[in-house]
Design a protein around this motif. Structure first.
Motif, mmCIF file in Angstrom:
data_model
loop_
_atom_site.group_PDB
_atom_site.id
_atom_site.type_symbol
_atom_site.label_atom_id
_atom_site.label_comp_id
_atom_site.label_asym_id
_atom_site.label_seq_id
_atom_site.Cartn_x
_atom_site.Cartn_y
_atom_site.Cartn_z
ATOM 1 N N ARG A 260 0.848 -1.187 0.000
ATOM 2 C CA ARG A 260 0.000 0.000 0.000
ATOM 3 C C ARG A 260 0.886 1.241 0.000
ATOM 4 O O ARG A 260 1.857 1.323 0.752
ATOM 5 N N VAL A 261 0.544 2.196 -0.882
ATOM 6 C CA VAL A 261 1.345 3.409 -1.051
ATOM 7 C C VAL A 261 0.399 4.610 -1.091
ATOM 8 O O VAL A 261 -0.626 4.566 -1.790
ATOM 9 N N TRP A 272 6.361 2.897 0.738
ATOM 10 C CA TRP A 272 5.743 1.593 0.547
ATOM 11 C C TRP A 272 5.616 0.860 1.879
ATOM 12 O O TRP A 272 6.567 0.816 2.676
ATOM 13 N N ARG A 273 4.447 0.272 2.118
ATOM 14 C CA ARG A 273 4.220 -0.605 3.245
ATOM 15 C C ARG A 273 3.546 -1.882 2.739
ATOM 16 O O ARG A 273 2.752 -1.845 1.810
ATOM 17 N N TYR A 274 3.854 -2.988 3.391
ATOM 18 C CA TYR A 274 3.458 -4.300 2.910
ATOM 19 C C TYR A 274 2.540 -4.981 3.920
ATOM 20 O O TYR A 274 2.740 -4.878 5.135
ATOM 21 N N TRP A 275 1.529 -5.682 3.400
ATOM 22 C CA TRP A 275 0.585 -6.364 4.276
ATOM 23 C C TRP A 275 1.284 -7.528 4.980
ATOM 24 O O TRP A 275 1.878 -8.399 4.341
ATOM 25 N N TRP A 280 0.184 -3.168 8.276
ATOM 26 C CA TRP A 280 1.077 -2.731 7.209
ATOM 27 C C TRP A 280 2.458 -2.455 7.794
ATOM 28 O O TRP A 280 2.603 -1.667 8.713
ATOM 29 N N GLY A 281 3.481 -3.127 7.234
ATOM 30 C CA GLY A 281 4.836 -2.992 7.749
ATOM 31 C C GLY A 281 5.860 -2.994 6.647
ATOM 32 O O GLY A 281 5.566 -2.686 5.487
ATOM 33 N N LEU A 282 7.089 -3.354 7.001
ATOM 34 C CA LEU A 282 8.216 -3.268 6.079
ATOM 35 C C LEU A 282 8.563 -4.589 5.415
ATOM 36 O O LEU A 282 9.439 -4.628 4.556
ATOM 37 N N PRO A 328 -9.105 -5.140 0.088
ATOM 38 C CA PRO A 328 -7.944 -5.356 -0.784
ATOM 39 C C PRO A 328 -7.013 -6.460 -0.289
ATOM 40 O O PRO A 328 -6.277 -7.043 -1.073
ATOM 41 N N THR A 329 -7.067 -6.760 1.000
ATOM 42 C CA THR A 329 -6.200 -7.785 1.564
ATOM 43 C C THR A 329 -6.878 -9.147 1.665
ATOM 44 O O THR A 329 -6.286 -10.107 2.153
#
Length: 411
Positions: A260-261, A272-275, A280-282, A328-329
């Motif tokens: 997610r951006v 940018w962060r990632y599910w 949401w993290g790195l 979305p997830t």
């Protein structure tokens, strides 16, 4: 060796995305979850009906067969599109043939238009369609130069967004997959990195390319994640989907991921962060229940998210299926009704289903208006030998085909 690896090897040319897509089973399950709904209005959707989109398919055939130039697009796969602010549509392709097409008969007497075997093959291309729906030009190819010897770039999803948050100036951001030449099973290239290119408007000049996720230090190539197979814009965020290449490592299927951006910041790696499965993290973690090929397509319809992919098992050679989610997830539910579009010849396979809102019509909401969603699929040979020669002997094969689908509440 998995069937989809053997299928890719049969092409003999390293063309496109067939490895991860043919038989790219999506093993999605309905997993109850308190985060199942992003908000109100979500309901199960499925394909109500579909029909071949002869106009779009025919337009790419017309343009590809035009013999007035030798440096333009005559065939390709990895089909993505984005509508520009002035009404034009930018079409992006992965492996692409240029050259000149000759009318039938071909050199062996068959009634097909054909291309000389010496025709250039480039790793990517960009083709412009005018606001009236007519393809007009191929931009200098390859449009995105190789980042280093033995590496190449495949463009995937793209969007128009502000040059920076709040800016009135727009640019095009294009997601790129970087691949590095490798040995079997990595005959299509070892996944290496995700990049974002910025294109100026209206000139479509490449201004910059930024690496947003380097995967080169992940020891197991099958665990490397490339993002950008599809994008979804919702609530001021851009959701960027991706996948690993698990099927190349004999795993039953690949895993799906999402990042997610904030809007306007696709070209900023720090944004940018990632599910992670719970937030949401790195570090990206697989989506629950989603097992896919490395390319698939997600599109929002009202409050529901639809995912299109090739069906599981042997049906994945011919059949597109869909799944739905309220976020979305995910989690994702399905499969629902399938689409089995026509293939041009025996021994060919369909792969890489992609949604094209840029050329779809009206309100996509189920039961509302005359909305239709356009999907493309790519076509390639599965034969063990002579695939490259066969693609050139019948140029209609290695080109996108299109269908229009209408949606309905799932029963």
């Amino acid at each position: 060796m998995p069937e989809d690896v053997r299928a890719r090897q049969r092409t003999g040319t390293g063309l496109g995305l067939l490895l991860a897509l043919v038989l790219g089973a999506v093993l999605l399950t309905a997993l109850p979850d308190g985060n199942d709904r992003e908000g109100g209005g979500c309901s199960p959707l499925e394909i109500a009906s579909w029909s071949a989109d002869e106009h779009l398919t025919g337009e790419f055939a017309r343009y590809g067969d035009d013999a007035t130039r030798t440096d333009d697009w005559t065939g390709g796969d990895g089909t993505h599109s984005v509508r520009l602010p002035d009404g034009r549509v930018l079409w992006l392709f992965s492996d692409t043939y240029l050259g000149r097409v000759h009318g039938p008969p071909n050199p062996v007497g068959e009634s097909y238009a054909w291309r000389d075997r010496t025709a250039p093959l480039v790793r990517n291309s960009a083709v412009v369609m005018d606001a009236g729906g007519r393809l007009t030009a191929t931009l200098p190819a390859p449009f995105f130069p190789d980042p280093a010897p033995g590496q190449w770039r495949w463009p995937v999803a793209a969007r128009v967004e502000p040059r920076s948050p709040g800016s009135s100036r727009k640019v095009v951001r294009v997601l790129l997959w970087v691949r590095t030449a490798g040995q079997s099973p990595w005959i299509y290239g070892v996944p290496t990195a995700t990049e974002v290119a910025t294109l100026s408007l209206p000139s479509l000049r490449v201004e910059s390319v930024v690496k947003v996720l380097d995967q080169s230090l992940v020891a197991d190539p099958s665990r490397r994640v490339l993002f950008g197979t599809t994008l979804v814009d919702r609530g001021g965020w851009t959701y960027v989907y991706g996948g690993d290449d698990g099927r190349a490592a004999n795993r039953p299927a690949s895993s799906a991921y999402v990042a997610r951006v904030p809007g306007g910041r696709l070209g900023e790696p720090s944004a940018w962060r990632y599910w992670s499965g719970s937030g949401w993290g790195l570090r990206p973690r697989p989506l629950r229940g989603a097992k896919v090929g490395s390319a698939f397509s997600v599109v929002p319809v009202d409050g529901t998210y639809l995912l299109f992919t090739m069906a599981s098992g042997t049906a994945g050679l011919t059949t597109v299926t869909s799944y739905w989610a309220c976020s979305p997830t995910g989690p994702w539910h399905g499969p629902t009704r399938n689409v089995s579009p026509a293939l041009p010849a025996a021994g060919t396979a369909a792969y890489n289903p992609q949604a094209h809102p840029a050329v779809s019509g009206g309100d996509l909401g189920a039961g509302g208006g005359d909305g239709r969603l356009v999907l493309s699929y790519d076509v390639n040979w599965l034969r063990t030998t002579g695939a490259s020669a066969s693609i050139n002997a019948n140029v209609s094969l290695y080109r996108p085909r299109f269908v229009s689908v209408r949606l309905t509440p799932a029963g």
